[in-house]
Design an enzyme around this catalytic site. Structure first.
Site: not given
Ligand code: 7PJ
Length: 287
Positions: A228, A262
């Site tokens: 990010k 994640r």
């Molecule tokens: C997140 C997400 C996050 C959760 C995305 C990216 C954007 N779901 N989906 N937490 N980010 N729970 O991967 O940069 O931070 S999409």
């Protein structure tokens, strides 16, 4: 000590940090869009290869996203999202012993997810769309509620908080209360402060520093900082060069109580977390 959490038909021990691999079935995600979807069709071979690699590297969850939340991303029709998500789940469900998570805000996706093999509803809008609470309740699946200020298209324009910790905390507890009222028990809820979703660097860092306060809710914490912008701001590096920073952020988050990390970069993240686990083991602390 274990902390078993049920994800549909599978259980994971959230006393030790688990890694969630990101699979974007989109044309335009910011770091890996277009690789698994071309001309509106899922590239099944590529999806299976990527999923298999992540599972071998140690992911215990895979997060499937069919609509990018990147600022300026094209929106995907709900029927298209249902179709894409359904095909991806069908391809993956019986092949890998992992939790399949759906990164979606759509009640129609939630309604088909459980029967299609999903084990988690991961909603960056924390079930705020009309019908989302009810569809999530009826699915019987656990939900991850994430904080976001604003909407994806404009959330980074001018994010402001008086007290980011208090505001994120009270938003999430309100959403938990709404879930419980709608019939989703606390045992089925995870929380996520939403790094990068309507937040400046100082906000993201305040949330990371104080993640333990969120963990004190007793609900498992999921975090995503992988590749990010906050990592770019700290290192001056482009999206594809943020691996080391991503691993550092994962370890810092796990040390502060995050249960699920994640990430796009599963192998490196698993290694980073092994250092933390080794440290805890050596201290007779678990995890
Ligand atoms: C997140 C997400 C996050 C959760 C995305 C990216 C954007 N779901 N989906 N937490 N980010 N729970 O991967 O940069 O931070 S999409």
């Amino acid at each position: 000590m274990t902390r078993l959490f049920s994800f549909g038909t599978r259980q994971l021990d959230l006393a030790r940090p688990q890694v969630m691999g990101i699979l974007n079935i989109t044309a335009d995600s910011f770091s890996d869009g277009g690789q698994l979807l071309a001309g509106g069709r899922i590239n099944g071979d590529a999806l299976l290869r990527r999923a298999e690699a992540m599972v071998c590297e140690g992911a215990s969850l895979l997060d499937l996203g069919a609509e990018s939340t990147r600022p300026g991303a094209v929106s995907v029709a709900e029927s298209e999202e249902v179709e894409r998500m359904g095909s991806a789940l069908a391809l993956l469900r019986s092949r890998f012993d992992v939790v399949l998570s759906v990164d979606s805000s759509s009640p129609a996706v939630f309604a088909m997810a459980a029967a299609a093999g999903a084990g988690l509803l991961n909603d960056v809008r924390a079930l705020r769309r009309d019908g989302a609470l009810e569809a999530a309740r009826d699915s019987g699946l656990p939900v991850c509620l994430m904080h976001m200020q604003g909407e994806p298209g404009t959330m980074q324009d001018d994010p402001r908080y008086h007290d980011v910790l208090a505001e994120v905390g009270s938003f999430l507890s309100e959403r938990v209360a709404m879930c419980v009222e709608a019939g989703i028990p606390r045992e089925r809820i995870l929380l996520d402060p939403g790094f990068g979703f309507g937040k400046r660097l100082e906000h993201n860092l305040a949330l990371l520093a104080n993640l333990k306060a969120l963990a004190a809710s007793g609900l498992p914490i999921l975090v995503g900082m992988s590749r990010k912008r906050m990592l770019g701001e700290l290192t001056g590096r482009a999206t594809g060069e943020r691996l080391a920073a991503g691993v550092a952020s994962a370890v810092l988050a796990a040390e502060r109580g995050a249960s699920i990390i994640r990430t796009h970069d599963v192998a490196a993240t698993v290694d980073g977390l092994k250092v933390l686990e080794g440290l805890y083991r050596n201290q007779g602390r678990h995890p």
